[in-house]
Design a protein around this motif. Structure first.
Motif, short mmCIF file in Angstrom:
data_model
loop_
_atom_site.label_atom_id
_atom_site.label_comp_id
_atom_site.label_asym_id
_atom_site.label_seq_id
_atom_site.Cartn_x
_atom_site.Cartn_y
_atom_site.Cartn_z
N LYS A 16 -12.97 -4.20 -0.67
CA LYS A 16 -13.15 -2.75 -0.59
C LYS A 16 -12.57 -2.21 0.72
O LYS A 16 -11.90 -1.17 0.75
CB LYS A 16 -14.64 -2.42 -0.68
N ILE A 17 -12.79 -2.95 1.80
CA ILE A 17 -12.23 -2.56 3.10
C ILE A 17 -10.71 -2.66 3.06
O ILE A 17 -10.01 -1.81 3.60
CB ILE A 17 -12.82 -3.43 4.22
N ARG A 18 -10.20 -3.72 2.40
CA ARG A 18 -8.74 -3.89 2.32
C ARG A 18 -8.08 -2.76 1.55
O ARG A 18 -6.96 -2.36 1.87
CB ARG A 18 -8.42 -5.22 1.64
N SER A 22 -4.93 -0.44 2.98
CA SER A 22 -3.72 -0.96 2.32
C SER A 22 -2.45 -0.29 2.83
O SER A 22 -1.37 -0.87 2.77
CB SER A 22 -3.84 -0.78 0.81
N SER A 23 -2.57 0.90 3.34
CA SER A 23 -1.37 1.61 3.82
C SER A 23 -1.08 1.34 5.29
O SER A 23 -0.07 1.80 5.81
CB SER A 23 -1.55 3.11 3.61
N PHE A 24 -1.95 0.61 5.97
CA PHE A 24 -1.73 0.30 7.37
C PHE A 24 -0.63 -0.76 7.49
O PHE A 24 -0.34 -1.48 6.54
CB PHE A 24 -3.01 -0.21 8.03
N ARG A 25 -0.06 -0.89 8.71
CA ARG A 25 1.05 -1.82 8.91
C ARG A 25 0.60 -3.10 9.60
O ARG A 25 -0.28 -3.06 10.45
CB ARG A 25 2.13 -1.16 9.76
N GLY A 26 1.23 -4.20 9.26
CA GLY A 26 1.03 -5.47 9.95
C GLY A 26 -0.37 -6.04 9.75
O GLY A 26 -0.94 -6.00 8.66
N ALA A 27 -0.92 -6.59 10.84
CA ALA A 27 -2.23 -7.23 10.78
C ALA A 27 -3.33 -6.23 10.46
O ALA A 27 -4.39 -6.61 9.98
CB ALA A 27 -2.53 -7.92 12.11
N HIS A 28 -3.09 -4.97 10.70
CA HIS A 28 -4.09 -3.93 10.44
C HIS A 28 -4.40 -3.81 8.95
O HIS A 28 -5.39 -3.21 8.58
CB HIS A 28 -3.62 -2.57 10.97
#
Length: 117
Positions: A16-18, A22-28
């Motif tokens: 759910k957190i992912r 999902s639109s964040f970049r890299g490790a975020h």
């Protein structure tokens, strides 16, 4: 001792957190701990900027009204114009006045002439 499989609740929470990140970049968008930190940061920014957005739009409307008022010497200042609007009890908010100032200046001139009388 037999092996105990873990439940699915933690995995469901992480997915759910992912989805949020999902639109964040890299490790975020990949690492769970970083995702939770970025989610907190994003929600804090969204909460703060909702108030700031109202402020920014009000400033924009005031600037637009002031520019049109001063351009044709209807009034010398924005504050004078608004004060006389309230004195005459013409209840037009700044958003509407800014739209009138941009789209139909003649209408704003008519309003100002009504106030001056």
């Amino acid at each position: 001792m037999t092996r105990i499989k873990r439940g699915y609740i933690a995995r469901r929470r992480r997915t759910k957190i992912r989805l949020f990140a999902s639109s964040f970049r890299g490790a975020h968008s990949r690492l769970t701990r970083t995702i939770t930190q970025q989610k907190i940061r994003a929600l804090v920014s969204a909460h703060r900027d909702r108030g700031r957005q109202k402020r920014d739009f009000r400033r924009l409307w005031i600037t637009r009204i002031n520019a049109v008022i001063r351009s044709n010497y209807i009034y010398y200042s924005y504050s004078n114009f608004i004060h006389n609007l309230y004195k005459r009890q013409l209840l037009l908010n700044r958003k509407i006045l800014a739209q009138i100032a941009i789209l139909n200046r003649n209408c704003l001139y008519m309003i100002s002439n009504e106030i001056i009388k």
